[in-house]
Design an enzyme around this catalytic site. Sequence first.
Site, PDB file in Angstrom:
ATOM      1  N   VAL B  85       0.754  -1.371  -0.067  1.00 47.41           N
ATOM      2  CA  VAL B  85       0.059   0.083  -0.011  1.00 47.41           C
ATOM      3  C   VAL B  85       0.741   1.241   0.174  1.00 47.41           C
ATOM      4  CG1 VAL B  85      -0.396   0.183   2.628  1.00 47.41           C
ATOM      5  CG2 VAL B  85      -2.095   0.927   0.809  1.00 47.41           C
ATOM      6  N   GLU B 143      -7.570  -2.506   5.335  1.00 48.87           N
ATOM      7  CA  GLU B 143      -7.596  -2.963   6.826  1.00 48.87           C
ATOM      8  C   GLU B 143      -6.190  -4.053   6.693  1.00 48.87           C
ATOM      9  OE1 GLU B 143      -7.885  -6.535   6.341  1.00 48.87           O
ATOM     10  OE2 GLU B 143      -8.658  -5.828   4.334  1.00 48.87           O
ATOM     11  N   GLY B 285      -5.662  -7.095   0.605  1.00 48.39           N
ATOM     12  CA  GLY B 285      -6.291  -6.128   1.728  1.00 48.39           C
ATOM     13  C   GLY B 285      -5.236  -5.255   1.609  1.00 48.39           C
ATOM     14  N   GLU B 286      -5.041  -4.424   3.036  1.00 47.88           N
ATOM     15  CA  GLU B 286      -4.315  -3.238   3.438  1.00 47.88           C
ATOM     16  C   GLU B 286      -4.592  -1.922   2.581  1.00 47.88           C
ATOM     17  OE1 GLU B 286       0.194  -3.547   1.768  1.00 47.88           O
ATOM     18  OE2 GLU B 286      -0.178  -5.293   3.267  1.00 47.88           O
ATOM     19  N   GLY B 287      -5.738  -2.067   1.914  1.00 46.25           N
ATOM     20  CA  GLY B 287      -6.181  -1.086   1.212  1.00 46.25           C
ATOM     21  C   GLY B 287      -5.377  -1.042  -0.222  1.00 46.25           C
TER      22      GLY B 287
END
Lengths: 320, 320
Positions: B85, B143, B285-287
């Site tokens: 990210v 997240e 994930g992690e945006g």
Amino acid sequence: PDLEAGTAALERQNQLTKPRGSLGRLEELAQWIATWQGSSTPEMRRPRISVFAGNHGIAARGVSAYPSEVTAQMVQNFINGGGAVNQLSEAADADLRVYELDLDRPTRDFTTGPAMTEEGCARAMAYGMMAVEQGLHVVCLGEMGIANTTSAAALCTALFGGEPSDWVGPGTGVDARGLARKAETIAAGLEANPGALTDPLEALRCLGGYELAAIAGAVAAARLARTPVVLDGYACTAAAAVLAKLDPRALDHCIVAHRSAEPGHALLLEKLGKQPLFDFGMRLGEGSGAALAIPILKAAVACHTGMATFAEAGVSGQAH
Amino acid sequence: PDLEAGTAALERQNQLTKPRGSLGRLEELAQWIATWQGSSTPEMRRPRISVFAGNHGIAARGVSAYPSEVTAQMVQNFINGGGAVNQLSEAADADLRVYELDLDRPTRDFTTGPAMTEEGCARAMAYGMMAVEQGLHVVCLGEMGIANTTSAAALCTALFGGEPSDWVGPGTGVDARGLARKAETIAAGLEANPGALTDPLEALRCLGGYELAAIAGAVAAARLARTPVVLDGYACTAAAAVLAKLDPRALDHCIVAHRSAEPGHALLLEKLGKQPLFDFGMRLGEGSGAALAIPILKAAVACHTGMATFAEAGVSGQAH
């Protein structure tokens, strides 16, 4: 292609702080760029967008919703910075070049014989080849040419078979009558150019156009320069398909940015075995979809080269 | 939403130098942003990526391929700039913020009762709400939380019904036994928390996690601030789905960036009636997916505000 660089890139991907494969297509793109650039740490600082413009004799047959003078008007719009591709180029921090191919002298109406002479087609291909300079990190190709979705559909019919009606679509927005005119024009073109059915380059010469020949040349030159290529929509992909018919591996250095809303494009992508990056229902051409792929390629390269490895970051591996 | 601004944006789109609708989803995005920003000439200079991290009691049940300390290690990796990210944020010229929610105190194992107290859940939601500042042009949510795809699947089962096995997937990469453990954990969680089946917010409290509650809070706050939101993958969308169950229009200011490779996400998108922008087989994930949407939003806004109109460019309109 440098398969060693590709393998080294994959090994690096597998050490980065993420579950293996969890960046999906971004990982594949990084490896693909590495393979063609011949480096396990590829770069994407010098993206080029090349848009070729040409005029078509068949435009006089009412196969487009717009008159043929729009080709030159849109080229002027690009020069003035007002086109979609200008905004997309600037947003992607890319270098945009627009090439006019004799707009005052359209190709011959292909229902009466070959669209281009042998010399004219070869010159357009050479022109496209010269547009690929050394040192570019990717070349995105696009076209502008009123009536060229009819030319593209004619090319596809000649190259892949089927009926003209399988390959035509609304283009810039023709109605049902316009659609029928497109199919009739193609049928007449195939009848007037029997050689197009057996030889892909002859199909390009007889049914294509100067901007499509230039694109085919650019794709070939990029292959020699080991430069990754991003193809745009229907007309652009149809031009590249000429090379795929000559050699099934000829487009390994190309990806297709998007699936165009022009219905023939989905069928063409199937024939070529190409999975586009995205499907936004775009159908503008002028390299707009290809330009939009640049930030995705930049993202793929940025993750590949910038992320920490598990060892560097001190992150625990899988529990078992 | 400012429908007048949206209508004005559509009118502008129809004057730009392209066939109407030919930029497809880019046109829709421009209109959507205009509607929420309340301006027919929307902006995308201030994109924010907010990543919330939390730990889950159920991680001790072997539902993830990674140990729970990886949550904090990955947060440190983000702070050091080594995560995916980070690269995607930098490539998109976005502002990345990472929020830790009491990583040393995971939620309670929800097979033994509610994951969070009422106060704990409310605090996490408020924390997420405060992360949305005035003046942002878009908020991308993400997240990080080992075991949170199990929490997301539990939430989806409670909110939308079906069997736990319909909603679980490999997450970071569990095998078939891990998949069975995930489904069993969810079944036990639903049994231990009967209130979760009838009240969406109670489902969030009982089966969610701090980072998921924060995301739900951020989505609600962005609505009040009229800030467009980009949701990421499965866990992020599941958190937002809590609000959709409270009010079917609650996510009108949200788009979902991509279809995750986590199989429950496709089903969840169907339930929410959301068409993601792209499908790259990502499941990190992690945006990461939401961050990758930013260049697309920038492109949509750039075309909308920067293109010339037919009149400005002197380009002929349709021939008939």
